[in-house]
Design a protein around this motif. Structure first.
Motif, mmCIF file in Angstrom:
data_model
loop_
_atom_site.group_PDB
_atom_site.id
_atom_site.type_symbol
_atom_site.label_atom_id
_atom_site.label_comp_id
_atom_site.label_asym_id
_atom_site.label_seq_id
_atom_site.Cartn_x
_atom_site.Cartn_y
_atom_site.Cartn_z
ATOM 1 N N GLY A 67 35.873 41.884 50.384
ATOM 2 C CA GLY A 67 36.196 43.307 50.361
ATOM 3 C C GLY A 67 36.066 43.904 48.972
ATOM 4 N N GLU A 68 36.433 45.163 48.878
ATOM 5 C CA GLU A 68 36.399 45.869 47.606
ATOM 6 C C GLU A 68 37.694 45.605 46.841
ATOM 7 O OE1 GLU A 68 33.892 47.620 46.346
ATOM 8 O OE2 GLU A 68 32.655 47.136 48.095
ATOM 9 N N LEU A 69 37.579 45.438 45.533
ATOM 10 C CA LEU A 69 38.759 45.219 44.710
ATOM 11 C C LEU A 69 39.455 46.546 44.428
ATOM 12 C CD1 LEU A 69 37.361 42.699 42.075
ATOM 13 C CD2 LEU A 69 38.856 42.195 44.005
ATOM 14 N N GLU A 70 40.776 46.505 44.440
ATOM 15 C CA GLU A 70 41.548 47.706 44.146
ATOM 16 C C GLU A 70 41.361 48.121 42.691
ATOM 17 O OE1 GLU A 70 46.191 49.290 44.185
ATOM 18 O OE2 GLU A 70 45.682 47.323 45.017
ATOM 19 N N ASN A 71 41.362 47.115 41.801
ATOM 20 C CA ASN A 71 41.180 47.392 40.374
ATOM 21 C C ASN A 71 40.025 46.536 39.847
ATOM 22 O OD1 ASN A 71 43.552 49.152 39.842
ATOM 23 N ND2 ASN A 71 44.669 47.343 40.525
ATOM 24 N N VAL A 72 38.978 47.190 39.377
ATOM 25 C CA VAL A 72 37.827 46.484 38.815
ATOM 26 C C VAL A 72 37.902 46.572 37.298
ATOM 27 C CG1 VAL A 72 35.320 46.384 38.657
ATOM 28 C CG2 VAL A 72 36.415 46.979 40.833
ATOM 29 N N ASN A 73 38.045 45.426 36.638
ATOM 30 C CA ASN A 73 38.170 45.409 35.186
ATOM 31 C C ASN A 73 36.830 45.343 34.466
ATOM 32 O OD1 ASN A 73 40.954 45.564 35.213
ATOM 33 N ND2 ASN A 73 41.233 43.343 35.230
ATOM 34 N N SER A 74 35.789 44.873 35.180
ATOM 35 C CA SER A 74 34.478 44.710 34.546
ATOM 36 C C SER A 74 33.395 45.320 35.428
ATOM 37 C CB SER A 74 34.195 43.221 34.301
ATOM 38 O OG SER A 74 35.260 42.612 33.602
ATOM 39 N N PRO A 75 33.361 46.643 35.528
ATOM 40 C CA PRO A 75 32.410 47.304 36.419
ATOM 41 C C PRO A 75 30.965 47.087 36.002
ATOM 42 C CG PRO A 75 33.441 48.914 34.953
ATOM 43 C CD PRO A 75 34.178 47.617 34.766
ATOM 44 N N GLY A 76 30.130 46.771 36.982
ATOM 45 C CA GLY A 76 28.703 46.653 36.723
ATOM 46 C C GLY A 76 28.216 45.297 36.279
ATOM 47 N N VAL A 77 29.110 44.316 36.166
ATOM 48 C CA VAL A 77 28.668 42.995 35.710
ATOM 49 C C VAL A 77 27.839 42.302 36.774
ATOM 50 C CG1 VAL A 77 29.397 40.711 34.969
ATOM 51 C CG2 VAL A 77 30.547 42.727 34.090
ATOM 52 N N GLY A 78 28.244 42.401 38.012
ATOM 53 C CA GLY A 78 27.488 41.761 39.082
ATOM 54 C C GLY A 78 28.293 41.770 40.360
ATOM 55 N N PRO A 79 27.623 41.932 41.489
ATOM 56 C CA PRO A 79 28.340 41.999 42.764
ATOM 57 C C PRO A 79 29.005 40.672 43.117
ATOM 58 C CG PRO A 79 25.973 41.843 43.122
ATOM 59 C CD PRO A 79 26.170 42.036 41.658
ATOM 60 N N GLY A 80 30.266 40.740 43.420
ATOM 61 C CA GLY A 80 30.973 39.560 43.907
ATOM 62 C C GLY A 80 31.571 38.652 42.849
ATOM 63 N N ILE A 81 31.188 38.820 41.571
ATOM 64 C CA ILE A 81 31.654 37.872 40.561
ATOM 65 C C ILE A 81 33.142 38.059 40.276
ATOM 66 C CG2 ILE A 81 31.324 36.999 38.225
ATOM 67 C CD1 ILE A 81 28.477 37.940 38.318
ATOM 68 N N GLU A 82 33.560 39.317 40.060
ATOM 69 C CA GLU A 82 34.971 39.555 39.789
ATOM 70 C C GLU A 82 35.818 39.258 41.028
ATOM 71 O OE1 GLU A 82 37.924 42.900 37.753
ATOM 72 O OE2 GLU A 82 35.741 43.131 37.624
ATOM 73 N N TYR A 83 35.235 39.478 42.202
ATOM 74 C CA TYR A 83 35.954 39.146 43.440
ATOM 75 C C TYR A 83 36.235 37.648 43.491
ATOM 76 C CZ TYR A 83 37.175 38.830 48.383
ATOM 77 O OH TYR A 83 37.834 38.575 49.556
ATOM 78 N N ARG A 84 35.241 36.841 43.136
ATOM 79 C CA ARG A 84 35.439 35.384 43.160
ATOM 80 C C ARG A 84 36.479 34.965 42.127
ATOM 81 N NH1 ARG A 84 33.112 31.141 45.541
ATOM 82 N NH2 ARG A 84 33.137 29.096 44.533
#
Length: 388
Positions: A67-84
């Motif tokens: 799903g989509e993260l409520e708070n994204v700390n590193s926008p634009g780095v890559g799809p799914g990486i911050e989620y993982r």
């Protein structure tokens, strides 16, 4: 649990803003046509690896659950990486909470938009908050190393898990599998030369390899994340403390956390690479080989100044259950197998570096440097909009 770490977020926003504008920043530009083409290539590669259409569809369904993260700390780095990273961190947090410790709540997570393989904890001055950041290609590295390890082990699992063979026998067995050797070589050359996986062909795990590959990759990632949380929980903030001792302490902390994550990523299947920390051993030994490729003297001495050797760290990790003979035996069995395989890999990679690998990496780095300089010159020669 929702974290409210204002100082950490503010500091990371400043750090990220500076890093993101660099020409080498690993920022991801959304391209629907390119992403669609990549999905088709992935499906084709999975078919070639022996996956059925039903298995491919189940894999795609699982990926769509992200799903989509409520708070994204590193926008634009890559799809799914911050989620993982969030998923891994949440599970580590939960394991820490089971011990009664809540200091992990003061840690924010973020993806550093840089190439290479790194994970670090940044302490926020004048607060008890911290930032756990990983490079944007860390998880790709873990996946590739886990896949290469799985294929090496499956080349002759009886040999690698049986006592009595010599390092010479191990080397000869590995050399009988040139495709696997080349795969290892491509991984180290690609990451040492570019900091990314760009030079490694996409060869997904087969259905037979899948479960072991996933267990090994997750075990590497869990240990890495738990180790950085350990630095925060153990209050490693003083520059006067022995950095090598701090690494041993963070390793011990991570090992305890990993024991609580034994049934990851498959809830009904025990993961011995997490439970025994053999995944940690694989991560440490693979990084040691990578540092040898990266360093001019070939031995990774820069890292050794602040970190214990992989051998010393693994020695402590693998005997931590000294008072539990049965578990100690299992720990040493799995860590011993990893050490044997990686010793053979290291020996062959050393010869490959001497035979031209070092020159190849240097050439790749020089070409990237020249390209960067051309881009900077081109950028600086553009007329300023305000003065135009």
């Amino acid at each position: 649990m929702k974290q409210r770490n204002g100082a950490a977020r503010d500091l990371w926003a400043q750090m990220f803003e500076r890093a993101a504008v660099d020409l080498n920043a690993t920022m991801h530009e959304s391209d629907e046509k390119g992403e669609a083409a990549q999905r088709e290539l992935t499906i084709s590669a999975l078919r070639d690896a022996g996956w059925s259409e039903a298995q491919i569809e189940r894999r795609n369904d699982a990926e769509r659950l992200h799903g989509e993260l409520e708070n994204v700390n590193s926008p634009g780095v890559g799809p799914g990486i911050e989620y993982r990273l969030k998923h891994l961190s949440d599970r580590v947090r939960q394991a820490i909470s089971e011990t009664g410790d809540i200091s992990h709540e003061k840690v924010e997570i973020a993806i550093d938009p840089v190439a290479g393989v790194s994970a670090s904890l940044t302490n926020v001055i004048m607060t008890d908050e911290g930032i756990l950041s990983v490079s944007s290609f860390l998880f790709r590295w873990c996946g590739l190393v886990a896949r290469a390890y799985t294929r090496t082990l499956y080349a002759d699992i009886a040999h690698w898990t049986s006592p009595g063979s010599s390092p010479k026998d191990d080397r000869e067995l590995l050399l009988k599998n040139p495709t696997v050797v080349l795969y290892w070589f491509r991984i180290f050359v690609s990451f040492s030369g570019t900091g990314t996986h760009v030079l490694v062909p996409f060869r997904p795990s087969s259905p037979m390899e899948f479960h072991l590959f996933e267990q090994v990759a997750w075990a590497m990632e869990y240990f890495t994340i738990a180790h950085e949380f350990g630095h925060h929980v153990l209050s490693h903030r003083s520059i006067d403390e022995d950095p090598k001792m701090q690494e041993f302490q963070a390793d011990a902390f991570a090992a305890k956390v990993c024991e609580r994550l034994e049934f990851e990523p498959f809830p009904l299947l025990s993961n011995p690479y997490t439970r025994t920390c053999a995944g940690a051993s694989l991560m440490l030994l693979a990084l040691e080989i990578l540092r040898a490729f990266e360093s001019r003297d070939g031995n990774g001495s820069t890292v050794a100044e602040t970190h214990p050797t992989a051998k010393d760290r693994i020695a402590k990790i693998s005997v931590r259950n000294l008072m539990q003979p049965k578990q100690l035996e299992v720990d040493q069995e799995f860590n011993g197998t990893v050490s044997r395989i990686m010793s053979a890999v290291a020996s062959i990679m050393h010869e490959a570096r001497e035979a031209g690998g070092n020159a190849l990496v240097a050439n790749i780095k020089q070409q990237l440097h020249d390209t960067e300089m051309e881009m900077r010159d081109s950028e600086s020669s553009q007329p300023d909009e305000e003065s135009a």
